[in-house]
Design an enzyme around this catalytic site. Sequence first.
Site, PDB file in Angstrom:
ATOM      1  N   LYS A 164       0.879  -1.179   0.000  1.00 24.86           N
ATOM      2  CA  LYS A 164       0.000   0.000   0.000  1.00 24.86           C
ATOM      3  C   LYS A 164       0.916   1.228   0.000  1.00 24.86           C
ATOM      4  O   LYS A 164       1.975   1.206   0.627  1.00 24.86           O
ATOM      5  CB  LYS A 164      -0.889  -0.023   1.262  1.00 24.86           C
ATOM      6  N   CYS A 173      -2.280   9.585  -6.884  1.00 30.67           N
ATOM      7  CA  CYS A 173      -3.503   9.270  -6.142  1.00 30.67           C
ATOM      8  C   CYS A 173      -4.551  10.348  -6.432  1.00 30.67           C
ATOM      9  O   CYS A 173      -4.282  11.533  -6.272  1.00 30.67           O
ATOM     10  CB  CYS A 173      -3.221   9.208  -4.644  1.00 30.67           C
ATOM     11  N   ASN A 228      -2.565   4.497 -12.674  1.00 26.80           N
ATOM     12  CA  ASN A 228      -3.370   4.644 -11.469  1.00 26.80           C
ATOM     13  C   ASN A 228      -4.845   4.756 -11.890  1.00 26.80           C
ATOM     14  O   ASN A 228      -5.177   4.611 -13.063  1.00 26.80           O
ATOM     15  CB  ASN A 228      -2.912   5.875 -10.680  1.00 26.80           C
ATOM     16  N   THR A 229      -5.709   5.045 -10.945  1.00 29.42           N
ATOM     17  CA  THR A 229      -7.146   5.107 -11.254  1.00 29.42           C
ATOM     18  C   THR A 229      -7.518   6.413 -11.960  1.00 29.42           C
ATOM     19  O   THR A 229      -6.802   7.414 -11.871  1.00 29.42           O
ATOM     20  CB  THR A 229      -7.947   4.993  -9.941  1.00 29.42           C
ATOM     21  N   THR A 280      -7.913  -4.820  -8.623  1.00 32.33           N
ATOM     22  CA  THR A 280      -9.359  -4.961  -8.472  1.00 32.33           C
ATOM     23  C   THR A 280      -9.820  -6.413  -8.642  1.00 32.33           C
ATOM     24  O   THR A 280     -10.740  -6.867  -7.954  1.00 32.33           O
ATOM     25  CB  THR A 280     -10.064  -4.042  -9.498  1.00 32.33           C
TER      26      THR A 280
HETATM   27  O1  RRO Z   1      -5.578   5.488  -1.120  1.00 32.45           O
HETATM   28  C1  RRO Z   1      -6.130   5.970  -2.127  1.00 32.45           C
HETATM   29  O2  RRO Z   1      -7.068   6.772  -2.055  1.00 32.45           O
HETATM   30  C2  RRO Z   1      -5.688   5.671  -3.481  1.00 32.45           C
HETATM   31  C3  RRO Z   1      -4.352   5.738  -3.886  1.00 32.45           C
HETATM   32 BR1  RRO Z   1      -2.948   6.052  -2.702  1.00 32.45          BR
HETATM   33  C4  RRO Z   1      -4.022   5.580  -5.246  1.00 32.45           C
HETATM   34  O3  RRO Z   1      -2.854   5.653  -5.680  1.00 32.45           O
HETATM   35  N1  RRO Z   1      -5.051   5.341  -6.113  1.00 32.45           N
HETATM   36  C5  RRO Z   1      -6.332   5.269  -5.718  1.00 32.45           C
HETATM   37  O4  RRO Z   1      -7.230   5.043  -6.542  1.00 32.45           O
HETATM   38  N2  RRO Z   1      -6.634   5.418  -4.388  1.00 32.45           N
END
Ligand code: RRO
Length: 296
Positions: free
Chosen positions: A43, A127, A186-187, A261
């Site tokens: 994480k 993030c 990333n997302t 996911t």
């Molecule tokens: O913890 C989060 O909110 C988070 C992180 Br660090 C990230 O890199 N990507 C994401 O979708 N959530």
Amino acid sequence: MLEVDLAGVKLRNPIVIASGILGISRGLFLRLDREGAGAVTTKSVTLRPRSGNPLPNIVELEFGLVNSMGIPNPGIELMCEEIRSAVPHMSVPIIGSIAPTSAEEAKTMASLLVESGASAVEVNTSCPNVQDIGINLINKSVELVRSIDREVDVPILVKVTPHVQDVPSFVRTLSEAGADGFTAVNTLKAMVIDVDLLRPVLGGVVGGLSGPAVRPVAVRFIYEIRKTLPGAAIIGTGGVENWRDAAEMIMAGADAVGIGTALRRGLKVINEVTDGLRSFLIERGLTLDDIRGVVP
Ligand code: RRO
């Protein structure tokens, strides 16, 4: 036949557990190793512990998840203790993921991770859920990478946001700053509204979309990085659910493939993907090198 060299780090197979998913304790690192992962990413951690955003912080849709976690994590020191106690018993590398707010923090966290046994550092500058740490401009990412590069001698990977417009110039600049590779992607910034309650579903209001909907975006992103930087290490991440999805990312140019996911369906996914990839390669008489970046 599935071994991979990721910027000098040897993986027994290309399946990397993505950051944010299970990589939070000694017990889980060891479990993911036993279940067949090629590497485990922690994480993302911050210098000090964080509790994250208000609940609910995750919502499942038919094509993926939207999370607004807000980087809940135990802080660098506790994460390093977990890594230190797991590494002697692990047969696969741990990639330490950090979400620093400054170059100074980045340097400190990267060296602590390496001292505790992490084989690579992933710098998360993407993030979507936290203002001061999240989706960053190139200048900030370059500054973080430079400071880490001077401090540690393990590979540095940058986790990139899919919101980047000019991928070639973005990754070239980071590579010149010292990045050995990229975790892409990333997302995607997203939002879900509860129409019965007339308000956002997530406590953090907006969040990040992961899962199958993101996969074609990730594939295109990987393809653009590989065309720009033939020698960079790439972990392709975003919506991989089965071996065909993993093969697609490798054909776009990924060295390794992140799974996140998809683990909501259980850890058996890891072996399903590696078994499927192996059978495909055997049936076709191909190697991973034959299919990597094969798309013109
Ligand atoms: O913890 C989060 O909110 C988070 C992180 Br660090 C990230 O890199 N990507 C994401 O979708 N959530």
